[in-house]
Scaffold this motif. Structure first.
Motif, PDB file in Angstrom:
ATOM      1  N   LYS A   1     -33.268  52.296  42.245  1.00 59.52           N
ATOM      2  CA  LYS A   1     -32.398  51.615  43.185  1.00 59.52           C
ATOM      3  C   LYS A   1     -30.953  51.973  42.854  1.00 59.52           C
ATOM      4  O   LYS A   1     -30.565  51.956  41.698  1.00 59.52           O
ATOM      5  N   LEU A   2     -30.188  52.328  43.875  1.00 53.37           N
ATOM      6  CA  LEU A   2     -28.812  52.741  43.673  1.00 53.37           C
ATOM      7  C   LEU A   2     -27.869  51.872  44.483  1.00 53.37           C
ATOM      8  O   LEU A   2     -28.198  51.460  45.596  1.00 53.37           O
ATOM      9  N   LYS A   3     -26.699  51.662  43.930  1.00 53.72           N
ATOM     10  CA  LYS A   3     -25.631  50.996  44.665  1.00 53.72           C
ATOM     11  C   LYS A   3     -24.526  52.014  44.859  1.00 53.72           C
ATOM     12  O   LYS A   3     -24.030  52.601  43.900  1.00 53.72           O
TER      13      LYS A   3
END
Length: 92
Positions: free
Chosen positions: A88-90
């Motif tokens: 998961k990336l922001k």
């Protein structure tokens, strides 16, 4: 690859020392930032795994006039080497 790492103020020289001990790179300290180049993805992954004084790491992927010009598919980066399907990336 041009790499930039952010550090807490006062930790710049420690980050430079860590980079220099782990890979053959000439790290340059700025205020709360250290910049250097790595030759291979293996060097980058080694640093990501072992650096303890950094807060964040950024990889320079090029210059673009606007976000609309950024086309990740045109970049010569095998993203699977860095990001798994479960990651998961922001993005800011």
């Amino acid at each position: 690859m041009n790499i930039f790492v952010t550090v807490n103020p006062g930790m710049e020289q420690l980050a430079v020392q860590e980079v220099n001990e782990l890979v053959e790179a000439k790290a340059i300290a700025h205020e709360a930032l250290v910049e250097f180049k790595v030759k291979t993805k293996e060097e980058l992954l080694l640093l990501v795994h072992h650096l303890q004084s950094i807060k964040r790491i950024a990889v320079n992927i090029g210059k673009f006039a606007s976000a609309d010009e950024l086309d990740f598919s045109s970049l010569k980066i095998n993203w699977k080497d860095f990001i798994s399907a479960e990651t998961k990336l922001k993005i800011n």
